[in-house]
Design an enzyme around this catalytic site. Structure first.
Site, PDB file in Angstrom:
ATOM      1  N   LYS A 211      -1.538  -8.165  23.090  1.00 43.96           N
ATOM      2  CA  LYS A 211      -0.174  -8.705  22.965  1.00 43.96           C
ATOM      3  C   LYS A 211       0.745  -7.626  22.377  1.00 43.96           C
ATOM      4  O   LYS A 211       0.694  -7.309  21.204  1.00 43.96           O
ATOM      5  CB  LYS A 211      -0.127  -9.930  22.052  1.00 43.96           C
ATOM      6  CG  LYS A 211       1.203 -10.649  22.194  1.00 43.96           C
ATOM      7  CD  LYS A 211       1.761 -11.242  20.912  1.00 43.96           C
ATOM      8  CE  LYS A 211       2.463 -10.323  19.988  1.00 43.96           C
ATOM      9  NZ  LYS A 211       3.778  -9.794  20.439  1.00 43.96           N
ATOM     10  N   GLU A 287      -3.235  -1.691  10.508  1.00 46.09           N
ATOM     11  CA  GLU A 287      -2.487  -0.459  10.212  1.00 46.09           C
ATOM     12  C   GLU A 287      -1.071  -0.913   9.909  1.00 46.09           C
ATOM     13  O   GLU A 287      -0.398  -1.458  10.782  1.00 46.09           O
ATOM     14  CB  GLU A 287      -2.493   0.505  11.408  1.00 46.09           C
ATOM     15  CG  GLU A 287      -3.866   0.814  11.992  1.00 46.09           C
ATOM     16  CD  GLU A 287      -4.771   1.593  11.061  1.00 46.09           C
ATOM     17  OE1 GLU A 287      -4.277   2.114  10.032  1.00 46.09           O
ATOM     18  OE2 GLU A 287      -5.976   1.663  11.325  1.00 46.09           O
ATOM     19  N   CYS A 321       5.961   4.900  11.376  1.00 49.14           N
ATOM     20  CA  CYS A 321       5.367   4.390  10.137  1.00 49.14           C
ATOM     21  C   CYS A 321       5.150   5.540   9.160  1.00 49.14           C
ATOM     22  O   CYS A 321       5.104   5.347   7.956  1.00 49.14           O
ATOM     23  CB  CYS A 321       4.043   3.705  10.433  1.00 49.14           C
ATOM     24  SG  CYS A 321       3.056   4.681  11.546  1.00 49.14           S
ATOM     25  N   GLU A 419       9.981  -0.470   2.612  1.00 48.15           N
ATOM     26  CA  GLU A 419      10.004   0.289   3.870  1.00 48.15           C
ATOM     27  C   GLU A 419      11.316  -0.030   4.592  1.00 48.15           C
ATOM     28  O   GLU A 419      11.621  -1.193   4.840  1.00 48.15           O
ATOM     29  CB  GLU A 419       8.814  -0.104   4.763  1.00 48.15           C
ATOM     30  CG  GLU A 419       8.764   0.724   6.024  1.00 48.15           C
ATOM     31  CD  GLU A 419       7.615   0.347   6.952  1.00 48.15           C
ATOM     32  OE1 GLU A 419       7.444  -0.852   7.226  1.00 48.15           O
ATOM     33  OE2 GLU A 419       6.895   1.262   7.398  1.00 48.15           O
TER      34      GLU A 419
END
Ligand code: NAD
Length: 522
Positions: A211, A287, A321, A419
């Site tokens: 997905k 992750e 990231c 973040e």
């Protein structure tokens, strides 16, 4: 077999064929127009399924470009895909690992032939510039060759145990697959990250339901299509587009899902993990996000530091990231660094990522623009200073914002710990390397980190004390970014990861396997 990275652009440059690189990409931009605007089905076993509810994906650099129309699968389709993958596992787990290795090499070869087209699709889909898009396809190809190489090197993870307790006994350790894996991937590496997780599952004998992110489903569609064309059975690699919450809920509840691999934001990943293992203990690969720091000491070469930090912070608009998000600069060189850095940022070429000169394309979507606005407001409110940037350039035709450098933001402000995932970098002053490392480590995340210093002792101190899974010293191509499979195994510590075994590294495949000790009397 020996593993060698693809590194397309470097090869073209080394062979004095740089112009050809550009021509290839530009031709591909034209060719993939055929793929744009079409409707794409779910791929469940042999079936191509269309459902009533659809969603459109438009290019972030030009909203008038329709990338494609995709299916909004519901619980029934997701369940069907899991069922098909479960059935396929009965046989796939027993397929000789040599065959899986061959299929992986074959997929790499097919991808190589379509390299520039795949790169062009990534550019249309998430707005990466050509260098980044081609590098992403390289990364995907590298996964196919590296994981095949790993399986060969480890002889299918069948290991005779040398010691014997009884004379007539032989013993083996055999690594075995679990079953159906759900694969959930993010928008920022729609091809490469979908590849690492999908291949990690299926090359080890599991089956997969993939997905992708709803912002970037076309790259994943192409991936599944190419894998199937290479010979991976249709039932082994299934493709489903669906809202994240719907898919997430089903994989938590459905005990036919043996494990899941997720790359995405921390909060989504953590919630899914807790719900998933709460239902039944099952393996999970996560992750997650980062808040990556670059440290610049008084002993740094400032030209290297400026270039590396610029690329680390603003490459793909801070949406990696691994993006550099915090910069700690020793006070003695702080003013000089900041002046040079701002000069560098002034030269950023922002625009349509199809253009050869563009460094910074759009950010992914309207929510990202809203986040950018919110963070800029917060900087102002908290008396931080914006040295350059801070403005939304366009949020109508496409989603373009300025690369932004912030200084003087108090270290206790939440932006230092959150973040951001947009092109905003926070720069702070420190008295020493030790203080910088302490601040760098003071967040929940631990993904990547970098240092600029020409002093070996300082570099060693940094490597020994920094809490991050991927670390770099003096990396001009990106202070915290640019890991490639088989070279920089990529994964996070603390809230940035879960397994402790990095993607593209020697231990990654073990996350998709469980050990069986086999003892036989002969
Ligand atoms: P995201 O968390 O918003 O989405 C990731 C995926 O999860 C998407 O496919 C999304 O549809 C799906 N999803 C959303 N809600 C879900 C739910 N409740 N259940 C199941 N699935 C759900 O992340 P994003 O914006 O696509 O990607 C950016 C994030 O990914 C950043 O935090 C970035 O740091 C992280 N990331 C990490 C790595 C790494 O290797 N550590 C690599 C790339 C991106």
């Amino acid at each position: 077999m020996v593993f060698v990275n693809e590194k397309t652009y470097q090869r073209y440059v080394e062979e004095n064929r740089e112009e050809e690189f550009h021509r290839e990409f530009e031709r591909a931009l034209e060719r993939v127009k055929e793929d744009l605007g079409k409707e794409y089905p779910l791929l469940i076993g042999d079936k191509e399924i269309k459902v009533n509810e659809k969603f459109e994906v438009r290019s972030p650099f030009d909203r008038s470009i329709l990338v494609g129309t995709f299916q909004k699968a519901g619980v029934n389709e997701i369940r069907e895909a899991i069922g098909v993958a479960k059935k396929a596992f009965e046989e796939w787990q027993y397929v000789d690992w040599h065959e899986r290795v061959e299929l992986s090499y074959k997929t790499a070869e097919l991808m190589r032939r379509q390299k520039f087209e795949l790169a062009a699709i990534i550019t249309y889909e998430n707005g990466k510039n050509r260098f980044e898009s081609v590098a992403e396809v390289d990364e995907a190809i590298d996964y196919f060759t590296y994981y095949a190489y790993l399986l060969e090197e480890n002889r299918g993870y069948v290991k005779p145990m040398e010691s014997r307790i009884y004379k007539n006994e032989i013993a083996y350790s055999v690594m075995r697959p679990y079953g159906v894996w759900a694969i959930i991937s993010p928008f920022n590496f729609p091809l490469a990250i979908t590849t690492t997780m999908t291949l990690g599952a299926v090359i080890t004998g599991n089956t997969a339901v993939v997905k992708p992110s709803s912002d970037t489903p076309l790259s994943a569609f192409k991936l599944v299509e190419i894998m199937r064309r290479a010979g991976f059975p249709n039932e082994v690699v299934n493709y489903v587009t669906a809202p994240g919450e719907v898919f997430g809920k089903e994989i938590v509840e459905n005990l036919d899902v043996a494990g899941f691999a997720f790359t995405g934001s921390r909060d989504v990943g953590h919630k899914l993990l807790k719900d998933f293992i709460n239902k039944e203990p099952r393996p999970v690969v996560l992750e997650l996000g980062g808040k990556n720091a670059t440290i610049i000491t008084a002993k740094a070469d400032l030209n290297k530091a400026v270039e590396g930090t610029f690329r680390g912070a603003f490459g793909f608009g801070g949406q990696k990231c691994s993006a550099t998000s915090r910069v700690f600069v020793e006070d003695k060189i702080y003013d000089k660094f900041v002046t040079m850095f701002v000069e560098k940022v002034k030269s950023t070429v922002i625009g349509d990522p199809r253009d050869r000169k563009t460094f910074l394309g759009p950010i992914i979507n309207r929510q990202a623009v809203e986040k950018y606005r919110k963070y800029i407001e917060e900087v102002k409110k908290a008396n931080g200073k914006i040295l350059i940037g801070g403005n939304v350039i366009d949020d109508k035709k496409g989603y373009f914002v300025e690369p932004t450098v912030v200084v003087d933001l108090p270290y206790d402000n939440w932006l230092w710990y959150t973040e951001l995932f947009v092109p905003i970098v926070l720069v702070g002053k420190v008295k020493s390397l030790e203080e910088a490392v302490k601040l760098a480590n003071s967040v929940d995340y631990g993904l990547t980190a970098g240092i600029f210093s020409e002093d070996k002792t300082e570099i060693e101190y940094f490597f020994d004390h920094i809490q991050a899974g991927v670390t770099y010293a003096n990396r001009v191509v990106g202070s915290t970014t640019g890991a490639m499979p088989g070279v920089q195994p990529f994964g996070g510590w603390k809230h940035s990861g879960w397994t402790g075994r990095n993607a593209g590294g020697p231990y990654y495949l073990l996350s998709f396997l469980r050990e069986q000790a086999r003892t036989e009397y002969v």
